[in-house]
Design an enzyme around this catalytic site. Structure first.
Site, PDB file in Angstrom:
ATOM      1  N   ASP A  39       1.283   2.677   3.650  1.00 33.70           N
ATOM      2  CA  ASP A  39       0.424   3.817   3.290  1.00 33.70           C
ATOM      3  C   ASP A  39       1.273   5.077   3.107  1.00 33.70           C
ATOM      4  O   ASP A  39       0.903   6.175   3.537  1.00 33.70           O
ATOM      5  CB  ASP A  39      -0.669   4.047   4.325  1.00 33.70           C
ATOM      6  CG  ASP A  39      -1.855   4.830   3.753  1.00 33.70           C
ATOM      7  OD1 ASP A  39      -1.831   5.172   2.547  1.00 33.70           O
ATOM      8  OD2 ASP A  39      -2.797   5.126   4.519  1.00 33.70           O
ATOM      9  N   ASP A  86      -8.886   3.449  -2.945  1.00 33.02           N
ATOM     10  CA  ASP A  86      -8.249   3.939  -1.729  1.00 33.02           C
ATOM     11  C   ASP A  86      -8.148   5.457  -1.744  1.00 33.02           C
ATOM     12  O   ASP A  86      -7.781   6.064  -2.743  1.00 33.02           O
ATOM     13  CB  ASP A  86      -6.846   3.356  -1.573  1.00 33.02           C
ATOM     14  CG  ASP A  86      -6.207   3.787  -0.269  1.00 33.02           C
ATOM     15  OD1 ASP A  86      -6.652   3.287   0.788  1.00 33.02           O
ATOM     16  OD2 ASP A  86      -5.309   4.639  -0.296  1.00 33.02           O
ATOM     17  N   ARG A 112       2.198   9.240  -6.320  1.00 30.02           N
ATOM     18  CA  ARG A 112       1.671  10.521  -6.805  1.00 30.02           C
ATOM     19  C   ARG A 112       1.936  10.801  -8.283  1.00 30.02           C
ATOM     20  O   ARG A 112       1.873  11.953  -8.704  1.00 30.02           O
ATOM     21  CB  ARG A 112       2.249  11.678  -5.975  1.00 30.02           C
ATOM     22  CG  ARG A 112       2.148  11.545  -4.467  1.00 30.02           C
ATOM     23  CD  ARG A 112       0.738  11.420  -3.997  1.00 30.02           C
ATOM     24  NE  ARG A 112       0.636  11.603  -2.547  1.00 30.02           N
ATOM     25  CZ  ARG A 112      -0.447  11.291  -1.842  1.00 30.02           C
ATOM     26  NH1 ARG A 112      -1.507  10.766  -2.452  1.00 30.02           N
ATOM     27  NH2 ARG A 112      -0.483  11.497  -0.537  1.00 30.02           N
ATOM     28  N   HIS A 160     -10.698   0.594   1.148  1.00 34.41           N
ATOM     29  CA  HIS A 160     -10.504   1.720   2.061  1.00 34.41           C
ATOM     30  C   HIS A 160     -11.806   1.844   2.843  1.00 34.41           C
ATOM     31  O   HIS A 160     -12.816   2.306   2.317  1.00 34.41           O
ATOM     32  CB  HIS A 160     -10.216   2.997   1.262  1.00 34.41           C
ATOM     33  CG  HIS A 160     -10.140   4.243   2.087  1.00 34.41           C
ATOM     34  ND1 HIS A 160      -8.939   4.852   2.392  1.00 34.41           N
ATOM     35  CD2 HIS A 160     -11.104   5.008   2.666  1.00 34.41           C
ATOM     36  CE1 HIS A 160      -9.173   5.936   3.110  1.00 34.41           C
ATOM     37  NE2 HIS A 160     -10.478   6.048   3.288  1.00 34.41           N
ATOM     38  N   HIS A 213       1.647   5.328  -2.154  1.00 37.94           N
ATOM     39  CA  HIS A 213       1.246   6.384  -3.084  1.00 37.94           C
ATOM     40  C   HIS A 213       2.509   7.071  -3.600  1.00 37.94           C
ATOM     41  O   HIS A 213       3.248   7.669  -2.818  1.00 37.94           O
ATOM     42  CB  HIS A 213       0.368   7.425  -2.379  1.00 37.94           C
ATOM     43  CG  HIS A 213      -0.833   6.855  -1.690  1.00 37.94           C
ATOM     44  ND1 HIS A 213      -2.092   6.831  -2.259  1.00 37.94           N
ATOM     45  CD2 HIS A 213      -0.975   6.271  -0.468  1.00 37.94           C
ATOM     46  CE1 HIS A 213      -2.954   6.271  -1.421  1.00 37.94           C
ATOM     47  NE2 HIS A 213      -2.301   5.912  -0.320  1.00 37.94           N
ATOM     48  N   ASN A 229      -5.241   9.156   7.696  1.00 38.16           N
ATOM     49  CA  ASN A 229      -6.566   8.603   7.468  1.00 38.16           C
ATOM     50  C   ASN A 229      -6.444   7.119   7.130  1.00 38.16           C
ATOM     51  O   ASN A 229      -5.914   6.791   6.073  1.00 38.16           O
ATOM     52  CB  ASN A 229      -7.247   9.358   6.318  1.00 38.16           C
ATOM     53  CG  ASN A 229      -8.705   8.974   6.174  1.00 38.16           C
ATOM     54  OD1 ASN A 229      -9.275   8.329   7.046  1.00 38.16           O
ATOM     55  ND2 ASN A 229      -9.315   9.370   5.065  1.00 38.16           N
ATOM     56  N   HIS A 273       0.835  -1.208   0.000  1.00 39.44           N
ATOM     57  CA  HIS A 273       0.000   0.000   0.000  1.00 39.44           C
ATOM     58  C   HIS A 273       0.871   1.261   0.000  1.00 39.44           C
ATOM     59  O   HIS A 273       1.429   1.638   1.027  1.00 39.44           O
ATOM     60  CB  HIS A 273      -0.873  -0.006   1.260  1.00 39.44           C
ATOM     61  CG  HIS A 273      -1.985   0.980   1.235  1.00 39.44           C
ATOM     62  ND1 HIS A 273      -3.295   0.601   1.389  1.00 39.44           N
ATOM     63  CD2 HIS A 273      -2.001   2.315   1.070  1.00 39.44           C
ATOM     64  CE1 HIS A 273      -4.073   1.675   1.323  1.00 39.44           C
ATOM     65  NE2 HIS A 273      -3.288   2.730   1.128  1.00 39.44           N
ATOM     66  N   ASN A 288      -5.145   6.816  -6.734  1.00 39.95           N
ATOM     67  CA  ASN A 288      -5.573   8.223  -6.586  1.00 39.95           C
ATOM     68  C   ASN A 288      -4.526   9.208  -7.099  1.00 39.95           C
ATOM     69  O   ASN A 288      -4.017  10.050  -6.368  1.00 39.95           O
ATOM     70  CB  ASN A 288      -5.963   8.527  -5.139  1.00 39.95           C
ATOM     71  CG  ASN A 288      -4.853   8.257  -4.141  1.00 39.95           C
ATOM     72  OD1 ASN A 288      -3.938   7.492  -4.403  1.00 39.95           O
ATOM     73  ND2 ASN A 288      -4.942   8.881  -2.978  1.00 39.95           N
ATOM     74  N   HIS A 331      -5.071  -0.709   5.745  1.00 39.78           N
ATOM     75  CA  HIS A 331      -4.776   0.118   6.932  1.00 39.78           C
ATOM     76  C   HIS A 331      -5.817  -0.015   8.051  1.00 39.78           C
ATOM     77  O   HIS A 331      -6.418   0.959   8.502  1.00 39.78           O
ATOM     78  CB  HIS A 331      -4.576   1.584   6.556  1.00 39.78           C
ATOM     79  CG  HIS A 331      -5.546   2.155   5.566  1.00 39.78           C
ATOM     80  ND1 HIS A 331      -6.917   2.105   5.714  1.00 39.78           N
ATOM     81  CD2 HIS A 331      -5.313   2.826   4.403  1.00 39.78           C
ATOM     82  CE1 HIS A 331      -7.483   2.717   4.696  1.00 39.78           C
ATOM     83  NE2 HIS A 331      -6.552   3.153   3.884  1.00 39.78           N
TER      84      HIS A 331
END
Length: 402
Positions: free
Chosen positions: A283, A151, A62, A178, A60, A256, A58, A92, A215
């Site tokens: 995360d 997510d 970007r 999520h 990110h 989060n 998991h 995302n 998470h």
């Protein structure tokens, strides 16, 4: 290409012994206490701990579209610095990964830099609209897709999630959930996580879909998932380093799901001891300082994950290094169908070398990630990553100042 790793304390999910490893053409060729080869590169571990490289379920990075926070190259370099050679990236980005074009962009960037192995999730609903699933049918012929996830927002419509599970089951995809019911997000984030977790567990019971709960942070959510597992649902449970490394009374850093209470941390650790936690996902969520000041949730974590987990789980709670290797390498490799995660002949020659006795102070100025957003700044943990090897090639090595 050949590499002989010597004098290592070799630890994976089932092993703990001192020995040598011979890697040829990127794969483990031989393991033993005495291996001698002529005219090849030798990597001397000098008695330090050698484990299978970590795999992050998991993260990110970007990229595309939000590259002032992170990009494929800097995220990959941060992964190597943390001991990771495989990551699963969330959808995302900008644009959201709902199309073949965006998926191919990430794959091509990953191949261009050739640093780590990247799996890119596609979104459950098209552009995170919460309803549309037509793009999933369009991508069904892509055999490299392993997981789908919304997510960051989650799927609030229960019928949409049920239909998505049917599609995922048909294509042998993992649903990465999520868990956050939006109607409760501004009221009580504990209820928001618990309600969505319970719903997804119940939906998973109706099918054979592989459901991965991301998470997980509350004691109630853990109980719902364990109950679902015991009743035969095909569920895997992911926890994060920051949800075991912090409690709300110590540091209420905005992530989060939120940092939780002491009893939630205790529930996570007990679930690990019971064998009910499957993976540790970082995360990893880079933001600029300005974005954090404005309230963006998330923290970077891929470079600090091992030291936090080793300190909190192994040193403080008597969980074995074998179990930690299972959570950070073996189970993530199984989940994402990667030829990694254990030390065995024929497996990818991916390793992380660690000084488990070294105490390190977290300094975000030293991060390879563009993101410096961490609540762990200045805190000390045991376990320093000395080197990361991928396919028999040393891709990261700690620089030691004389």
């Amino acid at each position: 290409m050949e590499l002989l790793i010597k004098n290592a304390r070799i630890i994976d999910v089932t092993q703990d012994f001192v020995g040598n490893i011979y890697i040829k053409n990127g794969f483990i060729e031989e393991i033993g206490k005495e291996i001698n080869k002529d005219n090849i590169e030798v990597f001397d571990c000098k008695g330090k701990v050698l484990m299978p490289a970590f795999i992050d379920t998991h993260a990110h990075f970007r990229d595309p579209g939000l590259t002032w926070k992170e990009d494929i190259e800097t995220g990959s370099l941060a992964a190597l610095k943390g001991g990771y050679t495989g990551v699963c990236l969330m959808a995302n980005t900008n644009p959201i990964c709902s199309s073949k074009e965006t998926l191919e962009y990430v794959r091509n960037k990953s191949k261009e830099f050739n640093l780590i192995d990247i799996h890119q999730c596609i979104s459950i609903t098209k552009n995170f609209d919460g309803i549309t699933l037509s793009h999933l049918e369009d991508l069904a012929t892509d055999n490299e897709i392993k997981a789908i996830s919304d997510d960051g927002v989650g799927v609030s419509n229960s019928n949409t999630m049920r239909e998505a599970m049917k599609i995922a089951e048909k294509n042998n995809w993992i649903i990465m959930s999520h868990a956050e019911s939006p109607e409760f997000s501004k009221v009580d984030m504990r209820i928001a996580e618990n309600m969505m977790t319970l719903r997804d567990v119940e939906l998973a019971k109706l099918s054979k879909v592989r459901l991965h709960m991301c998470h997980v942070s509350t004691k109630e959510a853990i109980k719902y998932i364990i109950d679902g597992k015991m009743e035969g649902a095909n569920i895997t449970l992911e926890i994060t380093p920051h949800h075991i490394g912090l409690t709300r009374d110590i540091n209420d850093y905005r992530v989060n799901p939120p940092i939780r209470e002491k009893e939630d941390v205790e529930a996570i650790i007990e679930a690990i001891k019971l064998g009910m936690v499957d993976t540790i996902g970082t995360d990893h969520a880079p933001h600029t300082a300005e974005e954090k000041q404005k309230g963006s949730p998330g923290m970077v974590g891929i470079e600090t994950a091992f030291s936090i987990c080793y300190t909190k789980l192994v040193k403080e709670n008597n969980i074995s290094l074998n179990k930690l290797s299972e959570l950070m390498s073996y189970n993530p490799a199984k989940l994402l169908d990667m030829n990694k995660g254990k030390i065995s002949v024929g497996i990818d020659g991916d390793f992380v070398l660690i000084d488990i006795d070294k105490k390190v102070k977290i300094n975000p100025k030293e991060f390879a990630s563009k993101g410096k957003n961490t609540p762990f700044e200045g805190m000390e943990f045991y376990g320093e990553v000395l080197a990361t090897i991928k396919g028999g090639k040393v891709k990261y090595q700690l620089k030691v100042n004389n």
